[in-house]
Design a protein around this motif. Structure first.
Motif, PDB file in Angstrom:
ATOM      1  N   ILE A 115      -2.950   0.295 -10.139  1.00  0.00           N
ATOM      2  CA  ILE A 115      -2.953  -0.935  -9.328  1.00  0.00           C
ATOM      3  C   ILE A 115      -4.264  -1.691  -9.525  1.00  0.00           C
ATOM      4  N   ASN A 116      -5.388  -0.958  -9.483  1.00  0.00           N
ATOM      5  CA  ASN A 116      -6.707  -1.594  -9.622  1.00  0.00           C
ATOM      6  C   ASN A 116      -6.875  -2.257 -10.990  1.00  0.00           C
ATOM      7  N   ASN A 117      -6.254  -1.670 -12.025  1.00  0.00           N
ATOM      8  CA  ASN A 117      -6.394  -2.204 -13.385  1.00  0.00           C
ATOM      9  C   ASN A 117      -5.273  -3.171 -13.749  1.00  0.00           C
ATOM     10  N   SER A 118      -4.367  -3.433 -12.809  1.00  0.00           N
ATOM     11  CA  SER A 118      -3.207  -4.274 -13.094  1.00  0.00           C
ATOM     12  C   SER A 118      -3.529  -5.740 -12.807  1.00  0.00           C
ATOM     13  N   PRO A 119      -2.688  -6.652 -13.286  1.00  0.00           N
ATOM     14  CA  PRO A 119      -2.916  -8.088 -13.030  1.00  0.00           C
ATOM     15  C   PRO A 119      -2.324  -8.567 -11.707  1.00  0.00           C
ATOM     16  N   PHE A 120      -1.891  -7.673 -10.823  1.00  0.00           N
ATOM     17  CA  PHE A 120      -1.263  -8.087  -9.570  1.00  0.00           C
ATOM     18  C   PHE A 120      -2.232  -8.865  -8.676  1.00  0.00           C
ATOM     19  N   GLU A 121      -1.731  -9.925  -8.043  1.00  0.00           N
ATOM     20  CA  GLU A 121      -2.495 -10.611  -7.004  1.00  0.00           C
ATOM     21  C   GLU A 121      -2.575  -9.723  -5.764  1.00  0.00           C
ATOM     22  N   ALA A 122      -1.458  -9.043  -5.454  1.00  0.00           N
ATOM     23  CA  ALA A 122      -1.408  -8.129  -4.308  1.00  0.00           C
ATOM     24  C   ALA A 122      -0.244  -7.171  -4.502  1.00  0.00           C
ATOM     25  N   VAL A 123      -0.406  -5.953  -3.985  1.00  0.00           N
ATOM     26  CA  VAL A 123       0.693  -4.982  -3.926  1.00  0.00           C
ATOM     27  C   VAL A 123       0.955  -4.742  -2.442  1.00  0.00           C
ATOM     28  N   VAL A 124       2.119  -5.181  -1.986  1.00  0.00           N
ATOM     29  CA  VAL A 124       2.430  -5.198  -0.553  1.00  0.00           C
ATOM     30  C   VAL A 124       3.429  -4.099  -0.225  1.00  0.00           C
ATOM     31  N   VAL A 125       3.100  -3.275   0.770  1.00  0.00           N
ATOM     32  CA  VAL A 125       3.992  -2.190   1.196  1.00  0.00           C
ATOM     33  C   VAL A 125       4.107  -2.215   2.725  1.00  0.00           C
ATOM     34  N   THR A 126       5.121  -1.541   3.253  1.00  0.00           N
ATOM     35  CA  THR A 126       5.228  -1.405   4.706  1.00  0.00           C
ATOM     36  C   THR A 126       4.478  -0.136   5.124  1.00  0.00           C
ATOM     37  N   ASN A 127       4.341   0.060   6.434  1.00  0.00           N
ATOM     38  CA  ASN A 127       3.628   1.245   6.916  1.00  0.00           C
ATOM     39  C   ASN A 127       4.571   2.393   7.278  1.00  0.00           C
ATOM     40  N   THR A 128       5.684   2.529   6.511  1.00  0.00           N
ATOM     41  CA  THR A 128       6.537   3.715   6.671  1.00  0.00           C
ATOM     42  C   THR A 128       5.788   4.968   6.230  1.00  0.00           C
ATOM     43  N   ILE A 129       4.769   4.771   5.378  1.00  0.00           N
ATOM     44  CA  ILE A 129       3.885   5.839   4.901  1.00  0.00           C
ATOM     45  C   ILE A 129       2.456   5.402   5.212  1.00  0.00           C
ATOM     46  N   PRO A 130       1.570   6.301   5.696  1.00  0.00           N
ATOM     47  CA  PRO A 130       0.188   5.888   5.998  1.00  0.00           C
ATOM     48  C   PRO A 130      -0.518   5.339   4.760  1.00  0.00           C
TER      49      PRO A 130
END
Length: 318
Positions: free
Chosen positions: A261-276
Motif C-alpha cells: 500500500i505504501n509503495n502503491s500509487p493509491f490516493e487512499a485505501v479505504v476500509v470499514t472497521n469490521t476489522i481493527p
C-alpha cells in the motif's frame, strides 16, 4: 431497551463499545482468558436468563482462537437459559473457502456454519460475505448487511470530482457489487479479468472498460495481501487513469500488504472497521476507515424489536 445484553469477544472490543454506545447500553460483563495449555476460558459475569443476547466477534487477528471463543460464548449463554443468542460476526471467518474448487478441497465456510449452529446460535448478523451463498449453509436466519451505503456516502463526500470517476471491479466475481454502486452514483463501471496461478498469486490481468483521464475507484469485498489491488492499480494507470482509489469492506492486510500500500500509487485505501485498523493506520497514512458500527447497532435494535432489517441493505442510518 429491556431484556437485551450485548457481549463482546476479544477480537474487536472497540467495535463492541461503539455499538453499545449507540444503543445506550453497557457492554455485558465477560472475562475471556487462556489456560496455561492455551485452552480458551470464558466466564459470563451477569445473568442472561430470558435475555436476548448478542455476541460481537469478528473473524480477524488470531482467527482460530477468536472463533473458538465465540463458540464457547454462544454455548455459555445458551445453557445459561438465554432466550435467543445472536452472533454478530462483522467479518465472517473462512468465507473464502466456500466451494470445492479442486479435488479433496474442504468447504470450511460450511463447517464454520455447522459449528455456530451446534454451539447454539439462533441468528447470525454479518457484513459483506465473500459469497452470499454462504447464507444457504445455515439452517438459522442470517442477515448479511452491505457496506455499500457507507461506501457510496464516502465516495460522494470525499472524492470531489466523483462524477468523472469509474467504479472498477478487480475481478469478475465483484461485477454485481460495482454495477450496483455505479448505478446508484450514476457513473460508469469497468471490470478487470484476472487469472491466478495459485492462491494470492496473480498470473495476468485484462481491463474491460475505459478509464482514460478519469478517476478509477477499485471496489472489492476484502483486501488481504493486496496483491490484486497493487496489480490492478498499475493496470489502471497504464490504461490512462489519472487517480486511483481502493475501497473494500474488510481490510485484512496480512503479509506484505502494508508495504505494498505504501509503495502503491493509491490516493487512499479505504476500509470499514469490521476489522481493527488502529495499528495499520499508524504504519500507513493512505489507509482510511469508514465506521459501520451504526449499521450493526441498528441491525441489533431492529432484530430485538422484531422490525425489518432490509432498510439497512440500501440506506445508512444517521
Amino acid at each position: 431497551m429491556p431484556n437485551i445484553k450485548v457481549f463482546g469477544g476479544s477480537s474487536h472490543p472497540e467495535l463492541t463499545k461503539l455499538i453499545c454506545a449507540r444503543l445506550g447500553l453497557e457492554p455485558g460483563r465477560v472475562i475471556t482468558k487462556k489456560f496455561s495449555n492455551r485452552e480458551t476460558s470464558v466466564e459470563i459475569n451477569e445473568s442472561v436468563r430470558g435475555e436476548d443476547v448478542f455476541i460481537v466477534q469478528s473473524g480477524c487477528g488470531e482467527i482460530n482462537d477468536n472463533l473458538m471463543e465465540l463458540l464457547i460464548m454462544i454455548n455459555a449463554c445458551k445453557i445459561a437459559s438465554a432466550s435467543r443468542v445472536t452472533a454478530v460476526i462483522p467479518c465472517f471467518p473462512y468465507a473464502r473457502q466456500d466451494r470445492k474448487d479442486k479435488s479433496r478441497a474442504p468447504i470450511s465456510a460450511k463447517l464454520v456454519a455447522n459449528m455456530l449452529s451446534v454451539a447454539g446460535a439462533d441468528h447470525i448478523i454479518t457484513m459483506d460475505l465473500h459469497a452470499s451463498q454462504i447464507q444457504g449453509f445455515f439452517d438459522i436466519p442470517v442477515d448479511n448487511l452491505f457496506a455499500e451505503p457507507a461506501v457510496i456516502r464516502w465516495i460522494s463526500l470525499h472524492i470531489p470530482d466523483f462524477k468523472n470517476a469509474v467504479i472498477v471491479s478487480p475481478d469478475a466475481g465483484g461485477a454485481k457489487r460495482v454495477t450496483s454502486i455505479a448505478d446508484r452514483l450514476n457513473i460508469d463501471f469497468a471490470l478487470i479479468h484476472k487469472e491466478r496461478k495459485r492462491a494470492n498469486e496473480i498470473d495476468s490481468m485484462v481491463l474491460v472498460g475505459d478509464v482514460t483521464k478519469r478517476i478509477a475507484i477499485l471496489v472489492d469485498d476484502m483486501a488481504d495481501t493486496c496483491g490484486t489491488f497493487e496489480c490492478a492499480s498499475q493496470k489502471l494507470l497504464s490504461a490512462g487513469a489519472c487517480k486511483v482509489y481502493a475501497i473494500c469492506a474488510h481490510g485484512v492486510f496480512s503479509g506484505p500488504a502494508i508495504s505494498r500500500i505504501n509503495n502503491s500509487p493509491f490516493e487512499a485505501v479505504v476500509v470499514t472497521n469490521t476489522i481493527p485498523q488502529e495499528e495499520n493506520m499508524k504504519n500507513s497514512n493512505k489507509i482510511q476507515v469508514i465506521d459501520v458500527s451504526m449499521m450493526f447497532s441498528e441491525a441489533i435494535r431492529r432484530t430485538h424489536n422484531g422490525e425489518s432489517v432490509s432498510y439497512l441493505f440500501t440506506q445508512m442510518p444517521l
